[in-house]
Each structure stands twice: as structure tokens, then as C-alpha cells.
Design an enzyme around this catalytic site. Sequence first.
Site, PDB file in Angstrom:
ATOM      1  N   ARG A  63       0.821  -1.219   0.000  1.00 56.39           N
ATOM      2  CA  ARG A  63       0.000   0.000   0.000  1.00 56.39           C
ATOM      3  C   ARG A  63       0.852   1.264   0.000  1.00 56.39           C
ATOM      4  O   ARG A  63       0.414   2.308  -0.470  1.00 56.39           O
ATOM      5  CB  ARG A  63      -0.997  -0.034   1.151  1.00 56.39           C
ATOM      6  CG  ARG A  63      -2.126  -1.046   0.891  1.00 56.39           C
ATOM      7  CD  ARG A  63      -3.065  -1.173   2.072  1.00 56.39           C
ATOM      8  NE  ARG A  63      -2.428  -1.714   3.250  1.00 56.39           N
ATOM      9  CZ  ARG A  63      -2.342  -3.008   3.538  1.00 56.39           C
ATOM     10  NH1 ARG A  63      -2.861  -3.905   2.738  1.00 56.39           N
ATOM     11  NH2 ARG A  63      -1.738  -3.414   4.628  1.00 56.39           N
ATOM     12  N   GLU A 100       6.819 -10.631  14.614  1.00 56.11           N
ATOM     13  CA  GLU A 100       6.383 -11.260  15.860  1.00 56.11           C
ATOM     14  C   GLU A 100       6.824 -12.725  15.921  1.00 56.11           C
ATOM     15  O   GLU A 100       7.237 -13.213  16.961  1.00 56.11           O
ATOM     16  CB  GLU A 100       4.863 -11.159  15.985  1.00 56.11           C
ATOM     17  CG  GLU A 100       4.353 -11.613  17.325  1.00 56.11           C
ATOM     18  CD  GLU A 100       2.868 -11.380  17.487  1.00 56.11           C
ATOM     19  OE1 GLU A 100       2.314 -11.862  18.480  1.00 56.11           O
ATOM     20  OE2 GLU A 100       2.261 -10.718  16.619  1.00 56.11           O
TER      21      GLU A 100
END
Length: 175
Positions: A63, A100
Site C-alpha cells: 500500500r 512477531e
Amino acid sequence: MAAQAREAVDRLCAVVPDFPSPGIMFRDLTPVFSDAQGFRAVVDALVEAFAGQFDAVAGVEARGFLLAAAVGYATGTGVVTIRKAGKLPRAVYRESYDLEYGQASLEIHQSDLPAGTRVLLLDDVLATGGTLVAAGALLEQAGAVVVGCGVVLELADLPGRDALAGRRVHALETV
């Protein structure tokens, strides 16, 4: 312009509960980008915040590409695409960062920017900051000067701004 951009984001951003996992409130900016007036307001607000301070715009896949292309066009500056590893065909600089649950890498072509180019770094959302930290380091590895980071949304409950300490960060909206 910033007020119009915030209004467009507030009105058009879709909030999707429990995506991609339970407890996450995903903020989907694609409705903002698909609305001509909303997208223009966002682009104009990003340009206004950094007007005259950059020679090129860099967007982070995917994006960020939309924002960088629009800002580059609006300001008559070039656009650099910061890609996920393995997507570029020529010699690259690579920067790895922690996720993560693992690691990822970003790349740019070694020949995309002359040394000393002032670059505005854009992405859609600032969350933990890992992607923008890596992208900034990557641009500096290429000899560029990162003048700032612009994002549409900043997630206030996450440490993204802290991770970018020492960089100018401009968020159109903080949620």
C-alpha cells in the site's frame, strides 16, 4: 488539508474485528484509497507536511506504493519501491527485521538513488515500526537521506513511534 484527510479516513476506513486473528481490530484503508476525494485529501496532506523537503519518495510494499506513486506524481519527484525480498531482478541492498514470529527482509535496487538524495518514506500504517525502521536503514545503506516518514494511520497502542525515535514521523490520524 490535514483536516480533510482525517475526515476522509474517519468516514471511509473499514474496521474489521478479529482479523487476521482474534482480538485484532484491523483498519482497512482500501476504501479511503478507492474514494477519489478521500485519496486526494490523503495525498495532499502528506505532500503538505513535507513540501519542498524531498527529492524522491519511497513506498513500502504494497500500500505504500500507492501513496508514494501519488505523492511522486503530485510533486514531480521520482518514486522508489521498497520490495519484499526476492522480487527485484538487479543487484540490491537488503535489510532484515524481526516480525512477531520470525524475520523478513526488504530490498531496493542498488542503482535506484544517487547518494545524498533526500527521500520521504511512506507507508499506510505505523504499528510496531519494524517495517519503517528497516526501510529507513535500507535507504541510508543506499546513501539516501531520509527526511521523514509519513503514514496515514498510527496505532497509538503500539510502539511504532518509539521504534522510529530520531526520525520525523507524520501520521495523518492516530487511533
